[in-house]
Motif scaffolding. Structure first.
Motif, PDB file in Angstrom:
ATOM      1  N   ALA A 165       7.406  14.864  -2.676  1.00  7.93           N
ATOM      2  CA  ALA A 165       6.075  14.279  -1.315  1.00  7.93           C
ATOM      3  C   ALA A 165       5.490  13.558  -2.768  1.00  7.93           C
ATOM      4  CB  ALA A 165       5.924  16.011  -2.061  1.00  7.93           C
ATOM      5  N   ALA A 166       5.464  13.556  -3.554  1.00  5.01           N
ATOM      6  CA  ALA A 166       4.529  12.774  -4.365  1.00  5.01           C
ATOM      7  C   ALA A 166       4.723  10.959  -4.237  1.00  5.01           C
ATOM      8  CB  ALA A 166       4.991  12.211  -5.858  1.00  5.01           C
ATOM      9  N   ALA A 167       5.809  10.635  -3.920  1.00  2.81           N
ATOM     10  CA  ALA A 167       6.915   8.914  -3.316  1.00  2.81           C
ATOM     11  C   ALA A 167       5.661   9.104  -1.925  1.00  2.81           C
ATOM     12  CB  ALA A 167       8.139   9.252  -3.293  1.00  2.81           C
ATOM     13  N   LEU A 168       5.751   9.387  -1.600  1.00  2.00           N
ATOM     14  CA  LEU A 168       4.705   9.560   0.100  1.00  2.00           C
ATOM     15  C   LEU A 168       3.616   9.298   0.652  1.00  2.00           C
ATOM     16  CD1 LEU A 168       7.754  11.765   2.165  1.00  2.00           C
ATOM     17  CD2 LEU A 168       7.512   9.774   2.285  1.00  2.00           C
ATOM     18  N   GLY A 169       3.256  10.390  -0.706  1.00  8.40           N
ATOM     19  CA  GLY A 169       2.209  10.057  -0.747  1.00  8.40           C
ATOM     20  C   GLY A 169       1.156   8.836  -1.527  1.00  8.40           C
ATOM     21  N   TRP A 170       1.586   8.593  -2.431  1.00  7.94           N
ATOM     22  CA  TRP A 170       1.551   7.460  -3.496  1.00  7.94           C
ATOM     23  C   TRP A 170       1.640   6.532  -1.986  1.00  7.94           C
ATOM     24  CZ3 TRP A 170       4.032   3.459  -5.265  1.00  7.94           C
ATOM     25  CH2 TRP A 170       3.245   2.302  -6.038  1.00  7.94           C
ATOM     26  N   ALA A 171       2.946   6.273  -1.681  1.00  7.62           N
ATOM     27  CA  ALA A 171       2.946   5.178  -1.190  1.00  7.62           C
ATOM     28  C   ALA A 171       2.508   5.088   0.348  1.00  7.62           C
ATOM     29  CB  ALA A 171       4.686   5.114  -0.882  1.00  7.62           C
ATOM     30  N   SER A 172       1.867   5.955   0.927  1.00  4.47           N
ATOM     31  CA  SER A 172       0.837   5.829   1.968  1.00  4.47           C
ATOM     32  C   SER A 172      -0.128   5.109   1.172  1.00  4.47           C
ATOM     33  CB  SER A 172       0.583   7.227   2.642  1.00  4.47           C
ATOM     34  OG  SER A 172       2.104   8.162   2.483  1.00  4.47           O
ATOM     35  N   GLY A 173      -0.775   5.067   0.028  1.00  2.00           N
ATOM     36  CA  GLY A 173      -1.991   4.441  -0.360  1.00  2.00           C
ATOM     37  C   GLY A 173      -2.198   3.356  -0.140  1.00  2.00           C
ATOM     38  N   LEU A 174      -0.839   2.500   0.180  1.00  7.28           N
ATOM     39  CA  LEU A 174      -0.462   0.940   0.313  1.00  7.28           C
ATOM     40  C   LEU A 174       0.009   0.326   1.432  1.00  7.28           C
ATOM     41  CD1 LEU A 174       1.600   0.438  -3.469  1.00  7.28           C
ATOM     42  CD2 LEU A 174      -0.828   0.369  -3.113  1.00  7.28           C
ATOM     43  N   ARG A 175       0.826   1.889   1.358  1.00 11.12           N
ATOM     44  CA  ARG A 175       2.156   1.279   2.884  1.00 11.12           C
ATOM     45  C   ARG A 175       2.414   2.552   3.725  1.00 11.12           C
ATOM     46  NH1 ARG A 175       0.297  -3.292   2.338  1.00 11.12           N
ATOM     47  NH2 ARG A 175       1.209  -5.171   1.884  1.00 11.12           N
ATOM     48  N   LEU A 176       1.025   2.748   5.043  1.00  7.90           N
ATOM     49  CA  LEU A 176       1.202   4.249   5.409  1.00  7.90           C
ATOM     50  C   LEU A 176       2.588   3.779   6.951  1.00  7.90           C
ATOM     51  CD1 LEU A 176       0.740   6.827   6.548  1.00  7.90           C
ATOM     52  CD2 LEU A 176      -1.421   6.217   7.235  1.00  7.90           C
ATOM     53  N   TYR A 177       2.282   3.102   7.518  1.00 13.47           N
ATOM     54  CA  TYR A 177       2.849   2.677   8.450  1.00 13.47           C
ATOM     55  C   TYR A 177       4.491   1.800   7.957  1.00 13.47           C
ATOM     56  CZ  TYR A 177      -1.530   2.647  10.375  1.00 13.47           C
ATOM     57  OH  TYR A 177      -2.929   2.576  10.483  1.00 13.47           O
ATOM     58  N   ALA A 178       4.933   1.733   7.234  1.00 12.43           N
ATOM     59  CA  ALA A 178       6.339   1.135   6.127  1.00 12.43           C
ATOM     60  C   ALA A 178       6.652   2.510   5.809  1.00 12.43           C
ATOM     61  CB  ALA A 178       5.969   0.148   5.252  1.00 12.43           C
ATOM     62  N   VAL A 179       5.502   3.233   5.498  1.00  8.64           N
ATOM     63  CA  VAL A 179       5.993   4.652   5.225  1.00  8.64           C
ATOM     64  C   VAL A 179       7.200   5.943   6.127  1.00  8.64           C
ATOM     65  CG1 VAL A 179       6.278   7.349   3.438  1.00  8.64           C
ATOM     66  CG2 VAL A 179       5.539   4.512   2.636  1.00  8.64           C
ATOM     67  N   VAL A 180       5.850   5.590   6.961  1.00  8.26           N
ATOM     68  CA  VAL A 180       6.537   6.523   8.280  1.00  8.26           C
ATOM     69  C   VAL A 180       7.314   6.285   8.772  1.00  8.26           C
ATOM     70  CG1 VAL A 180       5.370   7.377  10.760  1.00  8.26           C
ATOM     71  CG2 VAL A 180       4.363   7.491   8.925  1.00  8.26           C
ATOM     72  N   PHE A 181       7.742   4.337   9.624  1.00  8.09           N
ATOM     73  CA  PHE A 181       9.071   3.875  10.058  1.00  8.09           C
ATOM     74  C   PHE A 181       9.225   3.550   9.738  1.00  8.09           C
ATOM     75  CE2 PHE A 181      10.961  -0.026  11.556  1.00  8.09           C
ATOM     76  CZ  PHE A 181      11.262   0.814  12.865  1.00  8.09           C
ATOM     77  N   VAL A 182      10.329   3.741   7.788  1.00  4.37           N
ATOM     78  CA  VAL A 182      11.201   3.709   7.756  1.00  4.37           C
ATOM     79  C   VAL A 182      11.679   4.841   7.167  1.00  4.37           C
ATOM     80  CG1 VAL A 182      12.512   3.033   5.084  1.00  4.37           C
ATOM     81  CG2 VAL A 182      10.863   1.267   6.313  1.00  4.37           C
ATOM     82  N   VAL A 183      11.167   5.979   6.801  1.00  2.00           N
ATOM     83  CA  VAL A 183      11.484   7.237   6.874  1.00  2.00           C
ATOM     84  C   VAL A 183      12.406   7.809   7.697  1.00  2.00           C
ATOM     85  CG1 VAL A 183      10.719   9.930   5.972  1.00  2.00           C
ATOM     86  CG2 VAL A 183      10.189   7.534   4.723  1.00  2.00           C
ATOM     87  N   GLY A 184      11.078   7.271   8.852  1.00  2.00           N
ATOM     88  CA  GLY A 184      11.731   7.980  10.323  1.00  2.00           C
ATOM     89  C   GLY A 184      12.954   7.444  11.238  1.00  2.00           C
ATOM     90  N   MET A 185      13.149   6.085  10.411  1.00  2.00           N
ATOM     91  CA  MET A 185      14.517   5.340  11.108  1.00  2.00           C
ATOM     92  C   MET A 185      15.326   6.207  10.146  1.00  2.00           C
ATOM     93  SD  MET A 185      14.227   3.738  13.665  1.00  2.00           S
ATOM     94  CE  MET A 185      15.775   3.231  13.297  1.00  2.00           C
ATOM     95  N   LEU A 186      15.094   6.563   9.016  1.00  2.00           N
ATOM     96  CA  LEU A 186      16.172   6.190   8.119  1.00  2.00           C
ATOM     97  C   LEU A 186      17.134   8.012   8.774  1.00  2.00           C
ATOM     98  CD1 LEU A 186      15.124   5.773   4.100  1.00  2.00           C
ATOM     99  CD2 LEU A 186      17.308   4.768   5.759  1.00  2.00           C
ATOM    100  N   GLY A 187      15.639   8.976   9.189  1.00  2.00           N
ATOM    101  CA  GLY A 187      16.399  10.222   9.118  1.00  2.00           C
ATOM    102  C   GLY A 187      17.070   9.756  11.282  1.00  2.00           C
ATOM    103  N   LEU A 188      16.158   9.574  11.416  1.00  2.00           N
ATOM    104  CA  LEU A 188      16.982   9.030  13.200  1.00  2.00           C
ATOM    105  C   LEU A 188      18.362   8.383  12.868  1.00  2.00           C
ATOM    106  CD1 LEU A 188      16.778   8.657  16.048  1.00  2.00           C
ATOM    107  CD2 LEU A 188      16.360   6.836  16.044  1.00  2.00           C
TER     108      LEU A 188
END
Length: 247
Positions: free
Chosen positions: A56-79
């Motif tokens: 949770a901390a990593a997702l929050g902190w990384a979102s301040g830098l690269r929100l769309y990269a976080v959402v896309f990469v985590v989503g692809m890993l889950g898919l």
């Protein structure tokens, strides 16, 4: 590799078709990452409370830098089944979310590397990154654990605000230089550390927690120093304008 095959299937759903020879060669190169990704997914599937908080901390902190990269990469890993998505994070693997986040990631990847354009982009994105960081952190726990979800949201929003403020202030300073290479270097560094933070949170939550503490303290110091510099520059500017008016 399952992740590469899932990515190819996703490209086909949006009308983009990859040449078979190209797909085969890239797939073979991607296979070298398969074992590491498998170990990472195994670690993600055995998360305890500490590991969930680290994610949770990593997702929050990384979102301040690269929100769309976080959402896309985590989503692809889950898919691809490489990373079991806890809580409500499974929504990131939805095809519509992947299409939107992938398109915005493409735009941001280039916009963030152009002087001045990067600062304008950050200005518009600042209203989105902080609440999105809070939402992603809360989604780690989902609606079944509302207490932890609220705590994670507060933590994720604070961390997103910290990284966003540090990013914006340092980019404003970098833009005082006329050459574009420092912007590209800073942007690539942000690409790396934002995704690296998620990997480290999954691979070793304790090491991530220690590293995050050091990074956040460093960011606060940078923000404080640059704010003092900005105030001093404004005072000198006002003094110069006052002298011109007197003359």
């Amino acid at each position: 590799m399952d992740l590469w095959q899932a990515f190819i299937r996703w490209l086909h759903t949006i009308g983009l078709h990859v040449d078979p020879d190209t797909a085969r060669s890239v797939g073979q190169a991607a296979d070298s990452l398969g074992d590491a990704a498998g170990r990472l997914g195994h670690a993600a599937g055995q998360m305890d409370m500490g590991a969930l908080l680290a994610l949770a901390a990593a997702l929050g902190w990384a979102s301040g830098l690269r929100l769309y990269a976080v959402v896309f990469v985590v989503g692809m890993l889950g898919l691809a089944g490489v990373m079991p998505l806890p809580g409500s994070l499974h929504v990131l693997a939805h095809p519509l979310v992947l299409v939107v986040s992938g398109g915005l990631l493409f735009v941001e990847f280039f916009a963030d590397k152009i002087p001045v354009v990067d600062s304008v982009w950050d200005l518009f994105q600042s209203v989105l990154r902080i609440p999105a960081g809070a939402a992603l952190a809360a989604a780690v726990f989902g609606a079944d654990n509302s207490t932890m979800a609220l705590a994670a949201a507060l933590m994720g929003g604070t961390l997103a605000a910290t990284s966003q403020a540090a990013k914006t202030t340092t980019r404003a300073l970098i833009n005082t230089s006329p050459e574009p290479f420092s912007n590209v270097g800073a942007s690539l560094a942000e690409d790396t550390v934002s995704l690296g933070a998620i990997w480290l949170a999954l691979a070793n939550p304790l090491v991530f927690a220690a590293a995050l503490l050091v990074v956040v303290l460093a960011m606060w110091l940078v923000i404080w120093a640059l704010w003092r510099f900005l105030k001093a520059a404004l005072r000198r500017l006002r003094g110069g304008m006052g002298s011109l008016q007197k003359t």
